[in-house]
Design a protein around this motif. Structure first.
Motif, short mmCIF file in Angstrom:
data_model
loop_
_atom_site.label_atom_id
_atom_site.label_comp_id
_atom_site.label_asym_id
_atom_site.label_seq_id
_atom_site.Cartn_x
_atom_site.Cartn_y
_atom_site.Cartn_z
N THR A 109 79.70 59.12 -9.52
CA THR A 109 80.19 57.74 -9.46
C THR A 109 81.48 57.67 -10.27
O THR A 109 81.51 58.10 -11.43
N LEU A 110 82.54 57.18 -9.64
CA LEU A 110 83.80 56.99 -10.34
C LEU A 110 84.05 55.50 -10.52
O LEU A 110 83.58 54.68 -9.73
N TYR A 111 84.80 55.16 -11.56
CA TYR A 111 85.08 53.77 -11.87
C TYR A 111 86.57 53.50 -11.70
O TYR A 111 87.40 54.25 -12.22
N PHE A 112 86.88 52.44 -10.97
CA PHE A 112 88.27 52.09 -10.68
C PHE A 112 88.55 50.67 -11.17
O PHE A 112 87.66 49.80 -11.12
N PRO A 113 89.77 50.41 -11.64
CA PRO A 113 90.12 49.04 -12.05
C PRO A 113 89.93 48.06 -10.89
O PRO A 113 90.50 48.25 -9.81
N THR A 114 89.13 47.06 -11.11
CA THR A 114 88.81 46.10 -10.06
C THR A 114 90.06 45.41 -9.53
O THR A 114 90.21 45.22 -8.32
N ASP A 115 90.98 45.07 -10.44
CA ASP A 115 92.17 44.34 -10.00
C ASP A 115 93.09 45.23 -9.15
O ASP A 115 93.76 44.75 -8.24
N GLN A 116 93.09 46.55 -9.44
CA GLN A 116 93.92 47.44 -8.64
C GLN A 116 93.35 47.62 -7.23
O GLN A 116 94.09 47.71 -6.26
N LEU A 117 92.03 47.69 -7.14
CA LEU A 117 91.41 47.75 -5.81
C LEU A 117 91.72 46.48 -5.03
O LEU A 117 92.06 46.52 -3.85
N ALA A 118 91.62 45.34 -5.72
CA ALA A 118 91.91 44.06 -5.07
C ALA A 118 93.36 44.00 -4.60
O ALA A 118 93.66 43.45 -3.54
N ALA A 119 94.28 44.57 -5.39
CA ALA A 119 95.69 44.58 -5.03
C ALA A 119 95.93 45.37 -3.75
O ALA A 119 96.91 45.12 -3.04
N LEU A 122 91.13 45.69 -1.20
CA LEU A 122 89.81 46.29 -1.11
C LEU A 122 88.78 45.52 -1.93
O LEU A 122 89.03 45.16 -3.09
N ASP A 123 87.64 45.26 -1.32
CA ASP A 123 86.49 44.67 -2.01
C ASP A 123 85.67 45.82 -2.57
O ASP A 123 85.14 46.63 -1.80
N PRO A 124 85.54 45.95 -3.90
CA PRO A 124 84.81 47.08 -4.47
C PRO A 124 83.41 47.27 -3.89
O PRO A 124 82.92 48.39 -3.78
#
Length: 219
Positions: A109-119, A122-124
């Motif tokens: 499991t990797l963790y990504f900045p939520t705001d960067q995915l949103a930018a 992408l919906d996490p």
């Protein structure tokens, strides 16, 4: 201990990991309605459901007993604020015929900045990671690369690179619509010939999501 307390802690863990009821339920192999019933105490989750959730970092000991575990499942750390967990699967290992991806074993499991995915639009809760196998997409994706797949995009519009289930086998291909409603599955490696999927054969092909972000070695 009441079922509602288990449900409250289950909801707390889901919120901590930043997942919707739909996405969280999919990991456990249930629909959103069942997930809602678990969280409200109307139904009791079974062991298989809890085992599946443990693979993405849910503290099962806490859910069941109310006591936090000193080490989370399989060494997965809880998500920090502002980060979203993304389950990563090996496309070669995850090749069970007809099985949903969430029933396969999570490699990590990797963790990504939520705001960067949103930018990136992408919906996490709709994103999974897939490890690329083979050289058919060389030039775009190399063997061993990871790619983030948006499972909410299951139509070949706009055209692009998709994770597909073809005759029970998961593949990553470029999908192009052609005249008459057929699809052309294209490998970016020119040594592989395109595969034509006729309208009458569409029942054997399913788009699982659109490949959006590549994570690979710099060459």
């Amino acid at each position: 201990m009441t079922l509602s307390n288990i449900g409250e802690r289950l909801r707390e863990e889901r919120t901590r990991l930043g997942l919707s009821q739909t996405a969280f339920g999919e990991v456990g192999g249930v629909k959103k309605f069942a997930q809602s019933n678990y969280e409200t105490g109307k139904r009791h989750p079974d062991a298989l459901y809890l085992e599946s959730l443990a693979k993405i970092g849910v503290d099962i000991q806490y859910v069941v007993s109310g006591i936090r575990s000193t080490n989370d499942a399989e060494g997965v750390e809880p998500a920090e604020e502002g980060l979203s967990p993304v389950a990563m699967y090996d496309i070669e290992a995850a090749a069970g015929d007809g099985r949903s991806l969430e029933q396969e074993e999570v490699e990590t499991t990797l963790y990504f900045p939520t705001d960067q995915l949103a930018a990136q639009g992408l919906d996490p809760a709709q994103v999974v990671g897939i490890k690329v196998r083979g050289d058919s997409m060389d030039g775009t994706l190399a063997d061993g690369d990871w790619v983030l797949v948006d499972r909410s995009r299951r139509e070949p519009k706009p055209e692009g690179v998709f994770l597909l289930l073809v005759h029970g086998e998961r593949r990553i291909k470029r999908v192009q619509r052609v005249a008459g409603g057929a699809w052309l599955l294209i490998s970016d490696n020119e040594h592989y010939q395109p595969e034509l999927i006729k309208p009458q054969d569409m029942k054997d092909v399913e788009i699982l999501g659109r490949c959006e972000i590549r994570i690979g070695r710099v060459s």
